[in-house]
Write a protein that holds these residues in place. Structure first.
Motif, PDB file in Angstrom:
ATOM      1  N   SER A  62       2.618   4.719  54.918  1.00 47.56           N
ATOM      2  CA  SER A  62       2.295   4.852  53.504  1.00 47.56           C
ATOM      3  C   SER A  62       1.023   5.553  53.249  1.00 47.56           C
ATOM      4  N   PHE A  63       1.150   6.277  52.027  1.00 44.89           N
ATOM      5  CA  PHE A  63      -0.259   7.004  51.774  1.00 44.89           C
ATOM      6  C   PHE A  63      -0.680   6.468  50.225  1.00 44.89           C
ATOM      7  N   ASP A  64      -1.771   6.058  50.517  1.00 42.25           N
ATOM      8  CA  ASP A  64      -2.300   5.612  48.913  1.00 42.25           C
ATOM      9  C   ASP A  64      -3.009   6.428  48.457  1.00 42.25           C
ATOM     10  N   PHE A  65      -3.378   7.673  48.678  1.00 44.66           N
ATOM     11  CA  PHE A  65      -4.216   8.571  47.906  1.00 44.66           C
ATOM     12  C   PHE A  65      -3.857   9.682  47.100  1.00 44.66           C
ATOM     13  N   GLY A  69      -1.101   7.639  43.154  1.00 46.45           N
ATOM     14  CA  GLY A  69      -0.774   6.672  44.089  1.00 46.45           C
ATOM     15  C   GLY A  69      -1.747   5.281  43.773  1.00 46.45           C
ATOM     16  N   PRO A  70      -1.252   4.329  44.768  1.00 46.65           N
ATOM     17  CA  PRO A  70      -1.987   3.071  44.703  1.00 46.65           C
ATOM     18  C   PRO A  70      -3.752   3.059  44.570  1.00 46.65           C
ATOM     19  N   PHE A  71      -4.440   3.946  45.287  1.00 48.70           N
ATOM     20  CA  PHE A  71      -5.728   3.938  45.013  1.00 48.70           C
ATOM     21  C   PHE A  71      -6.065   4.187  43.601  1.00 48.70           C
ATOM     22  N   SER A  72      -5.336   5.247  43.163  1.00 47.41           N
ATOM     23  CA  SER A  72      -5.835   6.179  41.917  1.00 47.41           C
ATOM     24  C   SER A  72      -5.508   4.958  40.821  1.00 47.41           C
ATOM     25  N   GLN A  73      -4.366   4.346  41.068  1.00 53.12           N
ATOM     26  CA  GLN A  73      -3.992   3.270  39.940  1.00 53.12           C
ATOM     27  C   GLN A  73      -4.954   2.086  39.972  1.00 53.12           C
ATOM     28  N   TRP A  74      -5.461   1.698  41.341  1.00 49.24           N
ATOM     29  CA  TRP A  74      -6.523   0.448  41.335  1.00 49.24           C
ATOM     30  C   TRP A  74      -7.815   1.102  40.748  1.00 49.24           C
ATOM     31  N   LEU A  75      -8.137   2.254  40.991  1.00 51.05           N
ATOM     32  CA  LEU A  75      -9.488   2.749  40.564  1.00 51.05           C
ATOM     33  C   LEU A  75      -9.469   2.938  39.034  1.00 51.05           C
ATOM     34  N   MET A  81     -10.601   2.550  32.864  1.00 50.49           N
ATOM     35  CA  MET A  81     -10.232   3.507  32.191  1.00 50.49           C
ATOM     36  C   MET A  81      -8.756   3.338  31.715  1.00 50.49           C
ATOM     37  N   THR A  82      -8.557   3.633  30.302  1.00 49.47           N
ATOM     38  CA  THR A  82      -7.183   3.246  29.675  1.00 49.47           C
ATOM     39  C   THR A  82      -6.118   4.343  30.085  1.00 49.47           C
ATOM     40  N   TYR A  83      -6.394   5.405  30.704  1.00 54.76           N
ATOM     41  CA  TYR A  83      -5.254   6.311  31.350  1.00 54.76           C
ATOM     42  C   TYR A  83      -5.579   6.887  32.426  1.00 54.76           C
ATOM     43  N   PRO A  84      -4.622   7.377  32.916  1.00 56.29           N
ATOM     44  CA  PRO A  84      -5.041   7.836  34.360  1.00 56.29           C
ATOM     45  C   PRO A  84      -5.687   9.278  34.164  1.00 56.29           C
ATOM     46  N   SER A  85      -6.577   9.370  34.865  1.00 55.47           N
ATOM     47  CA  SER A  85      -7.037  11.106  34.895  1.00 55.47           C
ATOM     48  C   SER A  85      -6.316  11.994  35.354  1.00 55.47           C
ATOM     49  N   ASN A  86      -5.974  13.033  34.916  1.00 55.12           N
ATOM     50  CA  ASN A  86      -5.507  14.543  35.304  1.00 55.12           C
ATOM     51  C   ASN A  86      -6.296  14.808  36.373  1.00 55.12           C
ATOM     52  N   MET A 107     -20.249   6.091  47.303  1.00 52.68           N
ATOM     53  CA  MET A 107     -19.567   5.317  46.028  1.00 52.68           C
ATOM     54  C   MET A 107     -18.206   5.523  46.491  1.00 52.68           C
ATOM     55  N   PHE A 108     -17.689   6.451  47.078  1.00 56.49           N
ATOM     56  CA  PHE A 108     -16.172   6.616  47.414  1.00 56.49           C
ATOM     57  C   PHE A 108     -15.964   5.303  48.529  1.00 56.49           C
ATOM     58  N   PHE A 109     -16.815   5.346  49.582  1.00 52.59           N
ATOM     59  CA  PHE A 109     -16.340   4.137  50.588  1.00 52.59           C
ATOM     60  C   PHE A 109     -16.859   2.768  50.284  1.00 52.59           C
ATOM     61  N   SER A 110     -17.826   2.603  49.235  1.00 53.58           N
ATOM     62  CA  SER A 110     -17.798   1.429  48.540  1.00 53.58           C
ATOM     63  C   SER A 110     -16.379   0.933  47.721  1.00 53.58           C
ATOM     64  N   LEU A 111     -15.929   1.870  47.183  1.00 57.04           N
ATOM     65  CA  LEU A 111     -14.941   1.699  46.250  1.00 57.04           C
ATOM     66  C   LEU A 111     -13.814   1.423  47.403  1.00 57.04           C
ATOM     67  N   LEU A 112     -13.769   2.119  48.303  1.00 60.52           N
ATOM     68  CA  LEU A 112     -12.524   2.041  49.314  1.00 60.52           C
ATOM     69  C   LEU A 112     -12.627   0.708  49.991  1.00 60.52           C
ATOM     70  N   ASP A 113     -13.728   0.266  50.292  1.00 58.58           N
ATOM     71  CA  ASP A 113     -13.973  -1.292  50.636  1.00 58.58           C
ATOM     72  C   ASP A 113     -13.191  -2.143  49.898  1.00 58.58           C
ATOM     73  N   GLU A 114     -13.690  -2.127  48.538  1.00 56.52           N
ATOM     74  CA  GLU A 114     -13.140  -3.140  47.504  1.00 56.52           C
ATOM     75  C   GLU A 114     -11.563  -2.772  47.465  1.00 56.52           C
ATOM     76  N   PHE A 115     -11.003  -1.727  47.331  1.00 54.48           N
ATOM     77  CA  PHE A 115      -9.632  -1.487  47.282  1.00 54.48           C
ATOM     78  C   PHE A 115      -9.029  -2.120  48.562  1.00 54.48           C
TER      79      PHE A 115
END
Length: 128
Positions: A62-65, A69-75, A81-86, A107-115
């Protein structure tokens, strides 16, 4: 396998890696080696290439990125954010990092750890 003092695996060769999570752990160890100018947009391009190659070779991984995908939706939820970013997760994290005065890769790796932590808790709750 070499272990670092912090308990994280040490550097490994790409052929020793089993999935995208292990690949990202290697990028975390040496981002300058893997990602040009530590750009999250370059990392995003690498991950898309990884996903395409995995599909070509018939991997069931599975690929979350993907940008939807799942990482973006979580982010989007995490960043209120009330809308997904294009523009995608990489650009949005780079913008947030600049505003916070934090290196984007950090910041990415900090967020990745949370995800990863939340995804693990969700899985445990569903299994239990």
């Amino acid at each position: 396998m070499t272990e670092l003092a912090a308990g994280r695996p040490g550097p490994r060769k790409p052929r020793e890696l089993r999935d995208v999570d292990e690949f990202l752990d290697q990028v975390r160890l040496r981002p300058g080696m893997w990602v040009r100018r530590s750009s999250l947009q370059h990392l995003d391009s690498m991950l898309v290439g990884y996903a395409v190659a995995s599909e070509i070779h018939g991997s069931d991984e599975s690929f979350d990125f993907w940008n939807s995908g799942p990482f973006s939706q979580w982010l989007w939820k995490r960043m209120n954010m009330t809308y997904p970013s294009n523009l995608g997760w990489a650009v949005e994290i780079e913008r947030a990092a600049e505003a916070a005065g934090t290196p984007p890769m950090e910041m990415f790796f900090s967020l990745l750890d949370e995800f990863r932590a939340e995804r693990g808790r969700t899985r445990s709750a569903q299994e239990g």
